[in-house]
Enzyme design. Sequence first.
Site, PDB file in Angstrom:
ATOM      1  N   GLU A  48      -0.052  24.803  43.700  1.00  0.00           N
ATOM      2  CA  GLU A  48      -0.498  23.672  44.691  1.00  0.00           C
ATOM      3  C   GLU A  48      -1.066  22.810  43.163  1.00  0.00           C
ATOM      4  O   GLU A  48      -0.297  21.765  43.298  1.00  0.00           O
ATOM      5  CB  GLU A  48      -0.626  24.286  45.020  1.00  0.00           C
ATOM      6  CG  GLU A  48      -1.106  25.081  46.515  1.00  0.00           C
ATOM      7  CD  GLU A  48      -0.295  24.141  47.249  1.00  0.00           C
ATOM      8  OE1 GLU A  48       0.274  23.082  46.577  1.00  0.00           O
ATOM      9  OE2 GLU A  48       0.925  25.023  47.772  1.00  0.00           O
ATOM     10  N   TYR A 131      -5.851  17.937  49.764  1.00  0.00           N
ATOM     11  CA  TYR A 131      -4.539  18.481  49.733  1.00  0.00           C
ATOM     12  C   TYR A 131      -5.041  20.265  49.542  1.00  0.00           C
ATOM     13  O   TYR A 131      -4.691  20.868  50.216  1.00  0.00           O
ATOM     14  CB  TYR A 131      -4.117  17.972  49.039  1.00  0.00           C
ATOM     15  CG  TYR A 131      -2.057  18.560  49.765  1.00  0.00           C
ATOM     16  CD1 TYR A 131      -1.344  18.765  50.654  1.00  0.00           C
ATOM     17  CD2 TYR A 131      -2.065  19.141  47.843  1.00  0.00           C
ATOM     18  CE1 TYR A 131      -0.528  19.410  50.507  1.00  0.00           C
ATOM     19  CE2 TYR A 131      -0.808  20.494  47.681  1.00  0.00           C
ATOM     20  CZ  TYR A 131       0.336  20.368  49.256  1.00  0.00           C
ATOM     21  OH  TYR A 131       0.351  21.241  49.171  1.00  0.00           O
ATOM     22  N   ASP A 149       0.135  16.238  52.100  1.00  0.00           N
ATOM     23  CA  ASP A 149       0.933  15.293  51.051  1.00  0.00           C
ATOM     24  C   ASP A 149       1.677  14.091  51.332  1.00  0.00           C
ATOM     25  O   ASP A 149       2.096  14.022  52.740  1.00  0.00           O
ATOM     26  CB  ASP A 149       0.920  16.326  50.620  1.00  0.00           C
ATOM     27  CG  ASP A 149       3.128  17.189  51.138  1.00  0.00           C
ATOM     28  OD1 ASP A 149       2.746  16.870  52.309  1.00  0.00           O
ATOM     29  OD2 ASP A 149       3.733  17.328  50.804  1.00  0.00           O
ATOM     30  N   CYS A 203      12.811  14.717  57.138  1.00  0.00           N
ATOM     31  CA  CYS A 203      13.006  13.406  57.262  1.00  0.00           C
ATOM     32  C   CYS A 203      12.314  13.174  55.460  1.00  0.00           C
ATOM     33  O   CYS A 203      11.192  13.347  55.248  1.00  0.00           O
ATOM     34  CB  CYS A 203      11.565  13.284  58.319  1.00  0.00           C
ATOM     35  SG  CYS A 203      10.400  11.924  58.844  1.00  0.00           S
ATOM     36  N   CYS A 210      18.293  11.669  60.617  1.00  0.00           N
ATOM     37  CA  CYS A 210      17.581  12.114  61.840  1.00  0.00           C
ATOM     38  C   CYS A 210      18.458  12.294  62.870  1.00  0.00           C
ATOM     39  O   CYS A 210      18.138  13.102  64.143  1.00  0.00           O
ATOM     40  CB  CYS A 210      17.514  10.700  61.979  1.00  0.00           C
ATOM     41  SG  CYS A 210      16.469   9.532  61.712  1.00  0.00           S
ATOM     42  N   CYS A 213      17.689  15.994  63.582  1.00  0.00           N
ATOM     43  CA  CYS A 213      16.429  16.772  63.403  1.00  0.00           C
ATOM     44  C   CYS A 213      16.061  16.862  65.113  1.00  0.00           C
ATOM     45  O   CYS A 213      16.627  16.166  65.780  1.00  0.00           O
ATOM     46  CB  CYS A 213      15.627  15.541  62.919  1.00  0.00           C
ATOM     47  SG  CYS A 213      13.759  15.172  63.253  1.00  0.00           S
TER      48      CYS A 213
END
Length: 242
Positions: A48, A131, A149, A203, A210, A213
């Site tokens: 991370e 985060y 994020d 996205c 889209c 999606c």
Amino acid sequence: MKRVKYEADVEPEALAVFREGVLDWYRTHGRDLPWRKTRDPYHILVSEIMLHQTTVTTVEPVYREFLARFPTIQALAQASLADVKAITDPLGYKVRGRWLWEIAQEVVRRYDGVVPDRLDDLLALPGIGRYTAGAILSFAYGQDAPILDTNVKRLLGRYFRLEYRTTRAEILHQLWALAEAVIPPGQAADFNQGLMDMGAMVCTARRPSCTICPLWAYCGVHHDEADRAAEEPWQYRVRPRA
DNA sequence: AACACGGGGCG
DNA sequence: CGCCCAGTGTT
């Protein structure tokens, strides 16, 4: 049509579609990444920190090299800062080497080598913000902790289409509230990973997919109105390149 | 509420 | 060449 207020109150149907859509999509299309094969808090932590504003493909080899060189948090704490930075500096944001090194020392000294599982303890460590803390709590410890994020901001911001006329700080507050509210109880680990993969693979910042999606039906921004959505208050914008 | 930090990838 | 990338600390 109810709009998202400060505390996330969302339409039950839209919420259910969102949760199931993200989880289903993640299970079938999710990326196979090294730090997803483990729940070791130390490994999660290393990944991370390295992933701050840094792409997955850039981090992967460095992540492997780092853990090969410093297999445990004790090994990292005992290493020299220069040896740590030699591996992490090429990633950019060179302060992250020192962060990891200092975190290791603090965790070994104060927490007996066990990465904390409480939000406040994590936030007190250098380089760990909300985060990264949420990522460790959900991915390593299985807690229902939210993450926010760049991927999740974009996905939530578009799907729930927040109120535009407000300040940046308020928008951020709303996004965090949403990130917490949308978590399917007990499934934050997979769900949060799914949020990021959806943001990274479907996205996307530019030219989102889209048409494929799974969230399209209830999404606040359909692809055919991308022009009108050109003003995205959380910083990024849909750019339907001609 | 802005700004610095940063190398790498992509159109 | 400009935008974007699993953010955080500082001013």
